[in-house]
Scaffold this motif. Structure first.
Motif, PDB file in Angstrom:
ATOM      1  N   ILE A 135       0.620   5.254  14.908  1.00 42.41           N
ATOM      2  CA  ILE A 135       1.591   4.295  15.440  1.00 42.41           C
ATOM      3  C   ILE A 135       2.360   3.666  14.286  1.00 42.41           C
ATOM      4  O   ILE A 135       1.769   3.215  13.306  1.00 42.41           O
ATOM      5  N   HIS A 136       3.671   3.630  14.419  1.00 43.23           N
ATOM      6  CA  HIS A 136       4.528   3.096  13.363  1.00 43.23           C
ATOM      7  C   HIS A 136       5.532   2.139  14.010  1.00 43.23           C
ATOM      8  O   HIS A 136       6.546   2.572  14.560  1.00 43.23           O
ATOM      9  N   ILE A 137       5.246   0.864  13.972  1.00 38.57           N
ATOM     10  CA  ILE A 137       6.105  -0.141  14.593  1.00 38.57           C
ATOM     11  C   ILE A 137       7.212  -0.538  13.623  1.00 38.57           C
ATOM     12  O   ILE A 137       6.947  -0.842  12.461  1.00 38.57           O
ATOM     13  N   GLY A 162      -8.805  -0.737  14.638  1.00 38.80           N
ATOM     14  CA  GLY A 162      -9.046   0.498  13.903  1.00 38.80           C
ATOM     15  C   GLY A 162      -8.019   1.578  14.125  1.00 38.80           C
ATOM     16  O   GLY A 162      -8.246   2.736  13.764  1.00 38.80           O
ATOM     17  N   CYS A 163      -6.888   1.232  14.713  1.00 39.65           N
ATOM     18  CA  CYS A 163      -5.848   2.234  14.953  1.00 39.65           C
ATOM     19  C   CYS A 163      -5.179   2.648  13.644  1.00 39.65           C
ATOM     20  O   CYS A 163      -5.154   1.892  12.671  1.00 39.65           O
ATOM     21  N   GLU A 164      -4.641   3.842  13.642  1.00 39.26           N
ATOM     22  CA  GLU A 164      -3.836   4.309  12.515  1.00 39.26           C
ATOM     23  C   GLU A 164      -2.421   3.787  12.744  1.00 39.26           C
ATOM     24  O   GLU A 164      -1.679   4.300  13.586  1.00 39.26           O
ATOM     25  N   ILE A 165      -2.044   2.765  11.989  1.00 39.35           N
ATOM     26  CA  ILE A 165      -0.818   2.038  12.317  1.00 39.35           C
ATOM     27  C   ILE A 165      -0.149   1.481  11.072  1.00 39.35           C
ATOM     28  O   ILE A 165      -0.823   1.094  10.111  1.00 39.35           O
ATOM     29  N   THR A 166       1.175   1.478  11.075  1.00 38.63           N
ATOM     30  CA  THR A 166       1.961   0.849  10.016  1.00 38.63           C
ATOM     31  C   THR A 166       2.997  -0.060  10.662  1.00 38.63           C
ATOM     32  O   THR A 166       3.292   0.046  11.860  1.00 38.63           O
ATOM     33  N   TYR A 167       3.551  -0.950   9.854  1.00 39.65           N
ATOM     34  CA  TYR A 167       4.593  -1.854  10.338  1.00 39.65           C
ATOM     35  C   TYR A 167       5.712  -1.924   9.310  1.00 39.65           C
ATOM     36  O   TYR A 167       5.470  -2.114   8.115  1.00 39.65           O
TER      37      TYR A 167
END
Length: 210
Positions: A135-137, A162-167
């Motif tokens: 996920i890339h917000i 624990g999600c794979e995420i960037t902002y």
């Protein structure tokens, strides 16, 4: 609207999605957005020129007072005898009226108002948390519809799960429409994202300030 639909699709069938990149969007409509959609409903149901007039109103929400000030500076359209900001609004109203039917605009407005992957309970958001989606917000610091405060809250909650995420964030005075205007910033964010996506796993140092 597209970003909201992307969130909905991810909640319904997360196994089909590798990268989710919601830009100037969130997983549920804000109260401010719902209120503005309601005003547009009133215009669409009562105006003699509904699509034209609703679009004129919507353009006020897609931009910001600062963007209007810097662009128009109270200048006048001598040919029409009105302010340039008025001419601009009339142009956008006419342009959309020529492209959209009333029924299509009403549906678009209804979908925008009702974005919410949690409308039937917490299962939708939990499906996102448990998924393997990257996920890339990307938020816009001046967005009135989907504020950076709420974007950051979504990021923090999913990061802690624990999600794979960037902002990432677009800095602009242009409001919601900045993602259509600030091409260089968006290009850089997307380039860095897909060149070397950064994974976040329960790393509280990655929290953003709400």
């Amino acid at each position: 609207l597209g970003g909201g639909i992307a969130w909905e699709m991810a909640a319904l069938q997360p196994e089909l999605i590798e990268h989710l990149v919601p830009i100037a969007a969130d997983w549920r409509s804000t109260d401010w957005l719902i209120a503005n959609c309601r005003v547009q409903e009133q215009i669409l149901n009562n105006s003699k020129d509904p699509v034209h007039d609703a679009r004129m109103y919507a353009m006020l929400c897609y931009r910001t007072p600062a963007a209007f000030r810097d662009r128009f500076e109270r200048t006048v359209n001598d040919d029409l005898g009105i302010f340039n900001v008025e001419s601009w609004l009339l142009h956008h109203g006419t342009k959309l009226r020529d492209r959209f039917s009333l029924e299509a605009y009403k549906m678009n407005n209804q979908l925008l108002k009702t974005i919410d992957i949690g409308r039937d309970g917490p299962e939708g958001f939990e499906a996102i948390k448990q998924s393997k989606i990257n996920i890339h917000i990307i938020g816009v610091n001046s967005d009135l519809f989907f504020t950076i405060k709420e974007n950051r809250e979504t990021f923090n909650e999913l990061a802690e799960a624990g999600c794979e995420i960037t902002y990432g964030e677009i800095n602009s005075k242009n409001g919601h429409d900045a993602f259509l205007i600030e091409f260089e910033q968006l290009t850089e964010l997307l380039y860095l994202l897909f060149k070397s996506p950064r994974k976040v796993r329960n790393n509280k140092k990655q929290r953003t300030e709400s």
